[in-house]
Design a protein around this motif. Structure first.
Motif, PDB file in Angstrom:
ATOM      1  N   ALA B  16       0.849  -1.196   0.000  1.00  0.00           N
ATOM      2  CA  ALA B  16       0.000   0.000   0.000  1.00  0.00           C
ATOM      3  C   ALA B  16       0.884   1.245   0.000  1.00  0.00           C
ATOM      4  CB  ALA B  16      -0.898  -0.002   1.231  1.00  0.00           C
ATOM      5  N   PHE B  17       0.410   2.287  -0.665  1.00  0.00           N
ATOM      6  CA  PHE B  17       1.011   3.616  -0.509  1.00  0.00           C
ATOM      7  C   PHE B  17       0.007   4.427   0.296  1.00  0.00           C
ATOM      8  CE2 PHE B  17       2.984   2.259  -4.577  1.00  0.00           C
ATOM      9  CZ  PHE B  17       4.321   2.380  -4.213  1.00  0.00           C
ATOM     10  N   GLY B  18       0.301   4.596   1.566  1.00  0.00           N
ATOM     11  CA  GLY B  18      -0.668   5.268   2.431  1.00  0.00           C
ATOM     12  C   GLY B  18      -1.954   4.467   2.477  1.00  0.00           C
ATOM     13  N   ASP B  19      -3.066   5.107   2.147  1.00  0.00           N
ATOM     14  CA  ASP B  19      -4.371   4.423   2.162  1.00  0.00           C
ATOM     15  C   ASP B  19      -4.624   3.646   0.885  1.00  0.00           C
ATOM     16  OD1 ASP B  19      -4.834   5.557   4.579  1.00  0.00           O
ATOM     17  OD2 ASP B  19      -5.988   7.261   3.783  1.00  0.00           O
ATOM     18  N   ASN B  20      -3.769   3.864  -0.095  1.00  0.00           N
ATOM     19  CA  ASN B  20      -3.990   3.266  -1.409  1.00  0.00           C
ATOM     20  C   ASN B  20      -3.407   1.849  -1.454  1.00  0.00           C
ATOM     21  OD1 ASN B  20      -4.405   2.771  -4.085  1.00  0.00           O
ATOM     22  ND2 ASN B  20      -3.021   4.371  -4.842  1.00  0.00           N
ATOM     23  N   GLN B  21      -4.280   0.849  -1.308  1.00  0.00           N
ATOM     24  CA  GLN B  21      -3.828  -0.548  -1.363  1.00  0.00           C
ATOM     25  C   GLN B  21      -3.598  -0.900  -2.833  1.00  0.00           C
ATOM     26  OE1 GLN B  21      -3.452  -2.343   1.624  1.00  0.00           O
ATOM     27  NE2 GLN B  21      -2.324  -3.801   0.347  1.00  0.00           N
ATOM     28  N   VAL B  22      -2.327  -0.918  -3.247  1.00  0.00           N
ATOM     29  CA  VAL B  22      -2.005  -1.051  -4.665  1.00  0.00           C
ATOM     30  C   VAL B  22      -1.893  -2.520  -5.085  1.00  0.00           C
ATOM     31  CG1 VAL B  22      -0.256  -0.544  -6.400  1.00  0.00           C
ATOM     32  CG2 VAL B  22      -0.911   1.201  -4.751  1.00  0.00           C
ATOM     33  N   LEU B  23      -1.294  -3.342  -4.225  1.00  0.00           N
ATOM     34  CA  LEU B  23      -1.228  -4.778  -4.499  1.00  0.00           C
ATOM     35  C   LEU B  23      -1.993  -5.496  -3.391  1.00  0.00           C
ATOM     36  CD1 LEU B  23       2.531  -5.202  -5.529  1.00  0.00           C
ATOM     37  CD2 LEU B  23       0.543  -4.925  -7.032  1.00  0.00           C
ATOM     38  N   GLY B  40      -2.830  -5.260 -18.259  1.00  0.00           N
ATOM     39  CA  GLY B  40      -3.844  -4.667 -17.388  1.00  0.00           C
ATOM     40  C   GLY B  40      -3.867  -3.167 -17.557  1.00  0.00           C
ATOM     41  N   PRO B  41      -4.963  -2.547 -17.145  1.00  0.00           N
ATOM     42  CA  PRO B  41      -5.081  -1.100 -17.324  1.00  0.00           C
ATOM     43  C   PRO B  41      -4.052  -0.331 -16.491  1.00  0.00           C
ATOM     44  CG  PRO B  41      -6.938  -1.965 -16.060  1.00  0.00           C
ATOM     45  CD  PRO B  41      -6.166  -3.135 -16.553  1.00  0.00           C
ATOM     46  N   SER B  42      -3.851   0.890 -16.881  1.00  0.00           N
ATOM     47  CA  SER B  42      -2.930   1.758 -16.177  1.00  0.00           C
ATOM     48  C   SER B  42      -3.402   1.963 -14.734  1.00  0.00           C
ATOM     49  CB  SER B  42      -2.865   3.078 -16.942  1.00  0.00           C
ATOM     50  OG  SER B  42      -2.340   4.069 -16.130  1.00  0.00           O
ATOM     51  N   GLY B  43      -2.462   1.911 -13.807  1.00  0.00           N
ATOM     52  CA  GLY B  43      -2.818   2.095 -12.403  1.00  0.00           C
ATOM     53  C   GLY B  43      -3.218   0.816 -11.699  1.00  0.00           C
ATOM     54  N   SER B  44      -3.114  -0.328 -12.409  1.00  0.00           N
ATOM     55  CA  SER B  44      -3.559  -1.579 -11.794  1.00  0.00           C
ATOM     56  C   SER B  44      -2.497  -2.191 -10.878  1.00  0.00           C
ATOM     57  CB  SER B  44      -3.973  -2.580 -12.881  1.00  0.00           C
ATOM     58  OG  SER B  44      -2.930  -2.772 -13.798  1.00  0.00           O
ATOM     59  N   GLY B  45      -1.298  -1.629 -10.878  1.00  0.00           N
ATOM     60  CA  GLY B  45      -0.262  -2.102  -9.952  1.00  0.00           C
ATOM     61  C   GLY B  45       0.826  -2.934 -10.604  1.00  0.00           C
ATOM     62  N   LYS B  46       0.875  -2.945 -11.929  1.00  0.00           N
ATOM     63  CA  LYS B  46       1.860  -3.770 -12.642  1.00  0.00           C
ATOM     64  C   LYS B  46       3.295  -3.316 -12.324  1.00  0.00           C
ATOM     65  CE  LYS B  46       0.247  -2.561 -16.686  1.00  0.00           C
ATOM     66  NZ  LYS B  46      -0.743  -1.545 -16.257  1.00  0.00           N
ATOM     67  N   SER B  47       3.519  -2.015 -12.428  1.00  0.00           N
ATOM     68  CA  SER B  47       4.862  -1.505 -12.134  1.00  0.00           C
ATOM     69  C   SER B  47       5.233  -1.752 -10.682  1.00  0.00           C
ATOM     70  CB  SER B  47       4.949  -0.007 -12.427  1.00  0.00           C
ATOM     71  OG  SER B  47       4.810   0.224 -13.796  1.00  0.00           O
ATOM     72  N   THR B  48       4.282  -1.526  -9.800  1.00  0.00           N
ATOM     73  CA  THR B  48       4.560  -1.722  -8.376  1.00  0.00           C
ATOM     74  C   THR B  48       4.962  -3.170  -8.104  1.00  0.00           C
ATOM     75  OG1 THR B  48       2.956   0.011  -7.871  1.00  0.00           O
ATOM     76  CG2 THR B  48       3.625  -1.413  -6.055  1.00  0.00           C
ATOM     77  N   LEU B  49       4.293  -4.091  -8.780  1.00  0.00           N
ATOM     78  CA  LEU B  49       4.641  -5.507  -8.623  1.00  0.00           C
ATOM     79  C   LEU B  49       6.088  -5.755  -9.057  1.00  0.00           C
ATOM     80  CD1 LEU B  49       3.846  -8.435  -8.025  1.00  0.00           C
ATOM     81  CD2 LEU B  49       2.935  -8.604 -10.346  1.00  0.00           C
ATOM     82  N   LEU B  56      12.982  -2.294  -5.620  1.00  0.00           N
ATOM     83  CA  LEU B  56      12.897  -0.832  -5.690  1.00  0.00           C
ATOM     84  C   LEU B  56      11.813  -0.318  -4.739  1.00  0.00           C
ATOM     85  CD1 LEU B  56      13.316  -0.253  -9.530  1.00  0.00           C
ATOM     86  CD2 LEU B  56      14.998   0.131  -7.721  1.00  0.00           C
ATOM     87  N   GLU B  57      10.886  -1.230  -4.378  1.00  0.00           N
ATOM     88  CA  GLU B  57       9.894  -0.926  -3.346  1.00  0.00           C
ATOM     89  C   GLU B  57       9.940  -2.064  -2.344  1.00  0.00           C
ATOM     90  OE1 GLU B  57       8.158   1.750  -3.184  1.00  0.00           O
ATOM     91  OE2 GLU B  57       7.940   2.512  -5.242  1.00  0.00           O
ATOM     92  N   THR B  58       9.571  -1.758  -1.102  1.00  0.00           N
ATOM     93  CA  THR B  58       9.460  -2.842  -0.129  1.00  0.00           C
ATOM     94  C   THR B  58       7.981  -3.164   0.051  1.00  0.00           C
ATOM     95  OG1 THR B  58       9.539  -1.155   1.567  1.00  0.00           O
ATOM     96  CG2 THR B  58      11.565  -2.347   1.164  1.00  0.00           C
TER      97      THR B  58
HETATM   98  N1  LIG Z   1       5.697   5.838  -5.134  1.00  0.00           N
HETATM   99  C1  LIG Z   1       4.344   5.876  -5.092  1.00  0.00           C
HETATM  100  N2  LIG Z   1       3.727   6.611  -4.149  1.00  0.00           N
HETATM  101  C2  LIG Z   1       2.388   6.656  -4.076  1.00  0.00           C
HETATM  102  N3  LIG Z   1       1.562   5.999  -4.907  1.00  0.00           N
HETATM  103  C3  LIG Z   1       2.119   5.261  -5.880  1.00  0.00           C
HETATM  104  C4  LIG Z   1       3.522   5.163  -6.026  1.00  0.00           C
HETATM  105  N4  LIG Z   1       3.803   4.359  -7.068  1.00  0.00           N
HETATM  106  C5  LIG Z   1       2.604   3.961  -7.550  1.00  0.00           C
HETATM  107  N5  LIG Z   1       1.596   4.497  -6.844  1.00  0.00           N
HETATM  108  C6  LIG Z   1       0.171   4.268  -7.072  1.00  0.00           C
HETATM  109  O1  LIG Z   1      -0.036   2.889  -7.189  1.00  0.00           O
HETATM  110  C7  LIG Z   1      -1.002   2.614  -8.143  1.00  0.00           C
HETATM  111  C8  LIG Z   1      -0.489   1.602  -9.142  1.00  0.00           C
HETATM  112  O2  LIG Z   1       0.559   2.187  -9.879  1.00  0.00           O
HETATM  113  P1  LIG Z   1       1.460   1.354 -10.865  1.00  0.00           P
HETATM  114  O3  LIG Z   1       2.007   0.174 -10.155  1.00  0.00           O
HETATM  115  O4  LIG Z   1       2.413   2.301 -11.462  1.00  0.00           O
HETATM  116  O5  LIG Z   1       0.388   0.886 -11.943  1.00  0.00           O
HETATM  117  P2  LIG Z   1       0.630   0.407 -13.447  1.00  0.00           P
HETATM  118  O6  LIG Z   1       2.074   0.148 -13.647  1.00  0.00           O
HETATM  119  O7  LIG Z   1      -0.193  -0.827 -13.569  1.00  0.00           O
HETATM  120  O8  LIG Z   1       0.101   1.500 -14.320  1.00  0.00           O
HETATM  121  C9  LIG Z   1      -1.428   3.919  -8.766  1.00  0.00           C
HETATM  122  O9  LIG Z   1      -2.616   4.337  -8.143  1.00  0.00           O
HETATM  123  C10 LIG Z   1      -0.303   4.838  -8.393  1.00  0.00           C
HETATM  124  O10 LIG Z   1      -0.772   6.148  -8.237  1.00  0.00           O
END
Ligand SMILES: Nc1ncnc2c1ncn2[C@@H]1O[C@H](COP(=O)(O)OP(=O)(O)O)[C@@H](O)[C@H]1O
Ligand SMILES: [Mg+2]
Lengths: 233, 256
Positions: B16-23, B40-49, B56-58
């Motif tokens: 999660a980033f703050g309240d935003n549960q990304v994965l 998957g659509p943009s913002g779905s968490g692919k990069s975060t994964l 690069l993220e914990t």
């Molecule tokens: N460093 C960060 N700080 C806060 N929110 C982030 C950060 N990186 C990504 N997010 C949020 O996480 C969500 C997923 O982002 P991301 O993994 O980049 O999606 P994708 O790659 O699928 O487009 C988005 O809502 C994005 O705003």
């Protein structure tokens, strides 16, 4: 050094002075200005990096101390800092002030002062490097110090070269502030000569020499920037 | 055929980033020689994964392991605990990552971009590294660019250098995060061709991409992510040609 000019006398009567004496005095002053310039840079360029890193540190205490340091050294006149550093051992510890200490205080003052200015330029440069550079280095296994010394800092140098050049040129002229410690740099020498000769010639000569010094440095800086122009980002 | 060696294991990871549960509880394993595409659509968490997998993220909780090397796993309270510096360093030697924005080192020549990490980080022999780097450049079709700097190359060429740079570390698995999203269609082709060639050589890869046809042709397995969960996954052709889930269908339809 200028004995071949022995016959030429500037001024008249009791104020007359051989040109060779004037020149060797002025060039002596220029040499001292050059020495202050070089020592100040040699100390403040690396110290500035250290201060910048402290300023950006996650350690709040370190960061705060660096902030105070920068603020104080940029917020008070260098001339006052030089006096303070020179006299501090006497007023605070009752120590006798030596001639060597005069030079030491001068060097320390310039180094500490310029490190504060440089630190802020470094900081701006470091913060301008894209996060992607750190991430690429991290994934490739570079340690934090390797990332800084091999990847980040070389790019920072290119970005800050113009701003640093400005400060370096300011430093040339700031060396004249060493006159408050009666150090025989060029301004002190010009003033002494001008008083003895009752003439503006030494001042004109000093101006010409400062300008010459600046031109040299500008030339070197130009070369340096050119050398870094093999890439742009 | 015997069970293939497991290269990457991600188990129940949450971030999660703050309240935003990304994965929200993502699991995935990749075995040797396998190519996995993530769509998957943009913002779905692919990069975060991918960023969690490449340190690069914990992540907040879950398990991350490269082969026998466990990088992070949950403690009793269900919070992810990472291994020490040495473990992280060892893990970094096992994967490579290719970024959307290439992230080449602009002050280094193409050759130095590729050679620097093997020399500096892996402390390998310079002659050997240089030979390997030149072979990689040849494979990327960039033999004549060795002494250029990145800013003199096209985006497609830069991305191929970035791939060579990652391969020079001899990773066991290579991650790509939208490797062609910053490129024109023409330049996209040349990068996809290189990745396709790597797939044919059985390089283990995880590729986040918007190129559906490419994913279908090159990947063995496709994962469709939306809103931080894996909505659907399966064999590549099956998932693209015959999606089961309504969200997958909608996503693929919109791409037509
Ligand atoms: N460093 C960060 N700080 C806060 N929110 C982030 C950060 N990186 C990504 N997010 C949020 O996480 C969500 C997923 O982002 P991301 O993994 O980049 O999606 P994708 O790659 O699928 O487009 C988005 O809502 C994005 O705003
Ligand atoms: Mg993304």
């Amino acid at each position: 050094m200028f004995s071949f000019l022995d016959g030429i006398i500037i001024g008249s009567g009791v104020h007359a002075m051989p040109l060779s004496t004037i020149l060797s005095t002025m060039f002596g002053g220029l040499g001292m200005a050059g020495l202050i310039f070089i020592v100040a840079l040699a100390g403040s360029l690396p110290l500035g990096v250290l201060v910048a890193l402290c300023r950006m540190s996650k350690n709040r205490v370190l960061s705060f101390l660096a902030k105070i340091y920068i603020s104080f050294l940029r917020g008070t006149p260098l001339i006052l800092q030089l006096m303070f550093i020179y006299f501090a051992p006497y007023y605070i510890f009752g120590l006798k002030l030596s001639l060597t200490w005069r030079m030491g205080a001068c060097f320390i003052g310039f180094i500490l002062n310029y490190a504060a200015y440089f630190a802020e330029i470094y900081r701006a440069g470091i913060q301008s490097i894209p996060l992607g550079q750190y991430e690429a280095a991290s994934v490739l296994g570079y340690s934090r110090s390797q990332t800084f010394t091999k990847i980040v800092f070389p790019q920072v140098i290119k970005r800050i070269a113009p701003a640093m050049g400005n400060e370096v040129i300011t430093l040339i002229k700031d060396t004249s502030l060493a006159f408050v410690l009666s150090i025989a740099e060029m301004f002190t020498m010009a003033e002494t000569l001008a008083a003895a000769m009752v003439s503006m010639v030494p001042y004109v000569l000093a101006a010409a020499l400062y300008w010459f010094f600046t031109l040299l440095v500008e030339f070197a800086l130009g070369k340096f920037e050119k050398k870094l122009s093999y890439y742009h980002d | 055929m015997s069970e293939k060696k497991e290269i990457l294991r991600i188990d129940h990871i949450k971030k999660a980033f703050g309240d935003n549960q990304v994965l929200k509880d993502i699991s995935l394993t990749v075995s040797h020689g396998e190519v996995v595409a993530i769509i998957g659509p943009s913002g779905s968490g692919k990069s975060t994964l991918l960023r969690c997998a490449t340190l690069l993220e914990t992540m907040d909780s879950g398990t991350l392991a490269y082969g026998d090397l466990v990088v992070a796993q949950d403690d009793a309270s269900g919070k992810a605990v990472y291994g020490d510096k040495q473990v992280l360093k060892e893990a970094r030697m096992r994967f490579g990552l290719v970024f959307q924005q290439f992230n080449l080192f602009p002050h280094y020549t193409v050759l130095k971009n590729i050679m620097d990490a093997p020399l500096l980080v892996q402390k390998r022999d310079e002659k050997e590294v240089e030979q390997e780097a030149r072979e990689l450049l040849e494979k990327m079709g960039l033999s004549d660019k060795a002494d250029m700097v990145p800013c003199d190359l096209s985006g497609g060429q830069q991305q191929r250098v970035a791939i060579a740079r990652a391969l020079a570390m001899n990773p066991e698995i290579l991650f790509f995060d939208e490797p062609t999203s910053a490129l024109d269609p023409e330049l996209t082709k040349e990068v996809l061709r290189v990745i396709r060639q790597l797939a044919e050589e059985h390089m283990t890869m995880v590729i986040v991409t918007h190129e559906m046809r490419f994913a279908r042709d090159v990947a063995d397995h496709i994962i469709f992510m939306d809103g931080g969960v894996i909505v659907e996954e399966g064999p590549a052709q099956q998932l693209i040609d015959n999606p089961q889930h309504a969200r997958t269908k909608a996503f693929l339809a919109q791409d037509e």
